[in-house]
Design a protein around this motif. Structure first.
Motif, PDB file in Angstrom:
ATOM      1  N   ALA A   8     -22.837 -49.044  19.373  1.00 23.37           N
ATOM      2  CA  ALA A   8     -23.407 -49.389  20.674  1.00 23.37           C
ATOM      3  C   ALA A   8     -22.675 -48.651  21.786  1.00 23.37           C
ATOM      4  O   ALA A   8     -21.484 -48.320  21.665  1.00 23.37           O
ATOM      5  CB  ALA A   8     -23.313 -50.895  20.894  1.00 23.37           C
ATOM      6  N   ALA A   9     -23.385 -48.394  22.867  1.00 24.65           N
ATOM      7  CA  ALA A   9     -22.813 -47.713  24.035  1.00 24.65           C
ATOM      8  C   ALA A   9     -21.654 -48.517  24.613  1.00 24.65           C
ATOM      9  O   ALA A   9     -21.554 -49.729  24.406  1.00 24.65           O
ATOM     10  CB  ALA A   9     -23.902 -47.528  25.095  1.00 24.65           C
ATOM     11  N   ASN A  10     -20.793 -47.824  25.330  1.00 26.18           N
ATOM     12  CA  ASN A  10     -19.718 -48.448  26.106  1.00 26.18           C
ATOM     13  C   ASN A  10     -18.769 -49.311  25.283  1.00 26.18           C
ATOM     14  O   ASN A  10     -18.522 -50.460  25.606  1.00 26.18           O
ATOM     15  CB  ASN A  10     -20.310 -49.253  27.268  1.00 26.18           C
ATOM     16  N   GLY A  11     -18.258 -48.740  24.211  1.00 31.19           N
ATOM     17  CA  GLY A  11     -17.218 -49.419  23.460  1.00 31.19           C
ATOM     18  C   GLY A  11     -17.618 -49.999  22.120  1.00 31.19           C
ATOM     19  O   GLY A  11     -16.815 -50.674  21.486  1.00 31.19           O
ATOM     20  N   GLY A  12     -18.839 -49.740  21.679  1.00 34.86           N
ATOM     21  CA  GLY A  12     -19.247 -50.237  20.363  1.00 34.86           C
ATOM     22  C   GLY A  12     -18.371 -49.632  19.273  1.00 34.86           C
ATOM     23  O   GLY A  12     -18.042 -48.450  19.312  1.00 34.86           O
ATOM     24  N   ARG A  13     -17.971 -50.466  18.313  1.00 36.68           N
ATOM     25  CA  ARG A  13     -17.089 -50.017  17.244  1.00 36.68           C
ATOM     26  C   ARG A  13     -17.697 -50.355  15.894  1.00 36.68           C
ATOM     27  O   ARG A  13     -18.427 -51.329  15.760  1.00 36.68           O
ATOM     28  CB  ARG A  13     -15.717 -50.701  17.350  1.00 36.68           C
ATOM     29  N   ALA A  14     -17.319 -49.559  14.897  1.00 35.97           N
ATOM     30  CA  ALA A  14     -17.732 -49.829  13.516  1.00 35.97           C
ATOM     31  C   ALA A  14     -16.782 -49.114  12.573  1.00 35.97           C
ATOM     32  O   ALA A  14     -16.151 -48.122  12.937  1.00 35.97           O
ATOM     33  CB  ALA A  14     -19.164 -49.352  13.277  1.00 35.97           C
ATOM     34  N   VAL A  15     -16.697 -49.641  11.371  1.00 30.53           N
ATOM     35  CA  VAL A  15     -15.946 -48.997  10.306  1.00 30.53           C
ATOM     36  C   VAL A  15     -16.961 -48.300   9.417  1.00 30.53           C
ATOM     37  O   VAL A  15     -17.861 -48.938   8.880  1.00 30.53           O
ATOM     38  CB  VAL A  15     -15.106 -50.019   9.514  1.00 30.53           C
ATOM     39  N   VAL A  16     -16.798 -46.983   9.292  1.00 32.79           N
ATOM     40  CA  VAL A  16     -17.755 -46.174   8.545  1.00 32.79           C
ATOM     41  C   VAL A  16     -17.127 -45.736   7.233  1.00 32.79           C
ATOM     42  O   VAL A  16     -16.082 -45.073   7.231  1.00 32.79           O
ATOM     43  CB  VAL A  16     -18.198 -44.947   9.375  1.00 32.79           C
ATOM     44  N   PRO A  17     -17.752 -46.086   6.111  1.00 37.43           N
ATOM     45  CA  PRO A  17     -17.193 -45.683   4.814  1.00 37.43           C
ATOM     46  C   PRO A  17     -17.404 -44.199   4.535  1.00 37.43           C
ATOM     47  O   PRO A  17     -18.374 -43.601   5.009  1.00 37.43           O
ATOM     48  CB  PRO A  17     -17.978 -46.540   3.817  1.00 37.43           C
ATOM     49  N   THR A  18     -16.481 -43.619   3.761  1.00 37.32           N
ATOM     50  CA  THR A  18     -16.632 -42.225   3.335  1.00 37.32           C
ATOM     51  C   THR A  18     -17.024 -42.128   1.864  1.00 37.32           C
ATOM     52  O   THR A  18     -17.434 -41.068   1.400  1.00 37.32           O
ATOM     53  CB  THR A  18     -15.333 -41.418   3.532  1.00 37.32           C
ATOM     54  N   GLY A  19     -16.842 -43.220   1.138  1.00 30.52           N
ATOM     55  CA  GLY A  19     -17.196 -43.217  -0.276  1.00 30.52           C
ATOM     56  C   GLY A  19     -16.194 -42.538  -1.182  1.00 30.52           C
ATOM     57  O   GLY A  19     -16.469 -42.293  -2.346  1.00 30.52           O
ATOM     58  N   ILE A  20     -15.007 -42.223  -0.659  1.00 33.49           N
ATOM     59  CA  ILE A  20     -13.994 -41.529  -1.466  1.00 33.49           C
ATOM     60  C   ILE A  20     -12.642 -42.215  -1.364  1.00 33.49           C
ATOM     61  O   ILE A  20     -12.353 -42.929  -0.405  1.00 33.49           O
ATOM     62  CB  ILE A  20     -13.828 -40.051  -1.058  1.00 33.49           C
ATOM     63  N   ALA A  21     -11.820 -41.966  -2.382  1.00 31.63           N
ATOM     64  CA  ALA A  21     -10.406 -42.350  -2.384  1.00 31.63           C
ATOM     65  C   ALA A  21      -9.627 -41.119  -2.809  1.00 31.63           C
ATOM     66  O   ALA A  21     -10.152 -40.253  -3.519  1.00 31.63           O
ATOM     67  CB  ALA A  21     -10.168 -43.505  -3.361  1.00 31.63           C
ATOM     68  N   VAL A  22      -8.386 -41.018  -2.344  1.00 31.09           N
ATOM     69  CA  VAL A  22      -7.559 -39.852  -2.670  1.00 31.09           C
ATOM     70  C   VAL A  22      -6.253 -40.286  -3.323  1.00 31.09           C
ATOM     71  O   VAL A  22      -5.822 -41.430  -3.177  1.00 31.09           O
ATOM     72  CB  VAL A  22      -7.241 -38.991  -1.418  1.00 31.09           C
ATOM     73  N   GLU A  23      -5.643 -39.361  -4.037  1.00 33.57           N
ATOM     74  CA  GLU A  23      -4.328 -39.583  -4.627  1.00 33.57           C
ATOM     75  C   GLU A  23      -3.388 -38.504  -4.099  1.00 33.57           C
ATOM     76  O   GLU A  23      -3.515 -37.334  -4.451  1.00 33.57           O
ATOM     77  CB  GLU A  23      -4.392 -39.510  -6.151  1.00 33.57           C
ATOM     78  N   LEU A  24      -2.462 -38.918  -3.246  1.00 40.41           N
ATOM     79  CA  LEU A  24      -1.478 -37.983  -2.712  1.00 40.41           C
ATOM     80  C   LEU A  24      -0.386 -37.744  -3.748  1.00 40.41           C
ATOM     81  O   LEU A  24      -0.145 -38.599  -4.599  1.00 40.41           O
ATOM     82  CB  LEU A  24      -0.895 -38.521  -1.404  1.00 40.41           C
TER      83      LEU A  24
END
Length: 150
Positions: free
Chosen positions: A41-57
Motif C-alpha cells: 500500500a502507498a505511504n508506508g505499506g509493508r510486506a514480507v516477500v518470499p524468495t523461495g530459496i535458502a542458502v548455505e554459507l
C-alpha cells in the motif's frame, strides 16, 4: 575470491540469485509469490516477500547481506523495511525480504520481480570485553555530523 554457495529451491518457480554483470557486487533476489502478487500500500505499506530459496554459507566467517535495489528505491520508492537484512551462516530457512512502499502509489510485487540484492561478505569474529577507558583519537566523542560538511 570465488565462492560456491549451495542454494536450495523451496518453492516451485523459485529462481537462484543472479548477478546482472560480472562487475556486480550483489546478486538479484527474485520474488516467489502467489499469482496475485504482493501488494504494498502507498505511504508506508509493508510486506514480507518470499524468495523461495535458502542458502548455505561456507561457515561463520561469512554473512549474506540483503540490500535494496537502487532502481526500485529511486524510481518507485520501494526499499527494505529493515534497512539491511542479515543472513547468518547457520540459517537454513527461506530468505524473505521485508519491503516498504515510501511512494504515494500502491505497488504490486509480481512473481519473478527482482526485489533486492544479496551480497556475501567476510565477517570478523569479534570478542567484546568491558573496558574502563578507550584510546584517544582526534575525533573523540564527536558523532552525527561532527566532522562537518565538506
Amino acid at each position: 575470491m570465488n565462492l560456491t554457495i549451495p542454494v536450495k529451491k523451496l518453492r516451485c518457480g523459485a529462481k537462484l540469485p543472479q548477478r546482472a554483470t560480472e562487475g556486480a557486487a550483489g546478486a538479484d533476489l527474485y520474488a516467489c509469490c502467489p499469482e496475485a502478487g504482493v501488494r504494498l500500500a502507498a505511504n508506508g505499506g509493508r510486506a514480507v516477500v518470499p524468495t523461495g530459496i535458502a542458502v548455505e554459507l561456507p561457515g561463520p566467517e561469512y554473512v549474506a547481506l540483503v540490500f535494496a535495489r537502487s532502481g526500485l528505491g529511486i524510481r518507485k520508492g520501494i526499499t527494505l523495511s529493515n534497512g539491511v537484512g542479515v543472513i547468518d551462516s547457520d540459517y537454513r530457512g527461506e530468505i524473505s525480504v521485508g519491503l516498504v512502499n515510501l511512494s504515494g502509489e500502491d505497488y504490486l510485487v509480481r512473481d519473478g520481480d527482482r526485489i533486492a540484492q544479496l551480497v556475501i561478505l567476510p565477517v570478523a569474529s569479534a570478542r567484546f570485553v568491558q573496558a574502563e577507558n578507550l584510546s584517544e583519537t582526534q575525533r573523540g566523542e564527536g558523532g552525527l555530523g561532527s566532522t562537518g560538511r565538506r
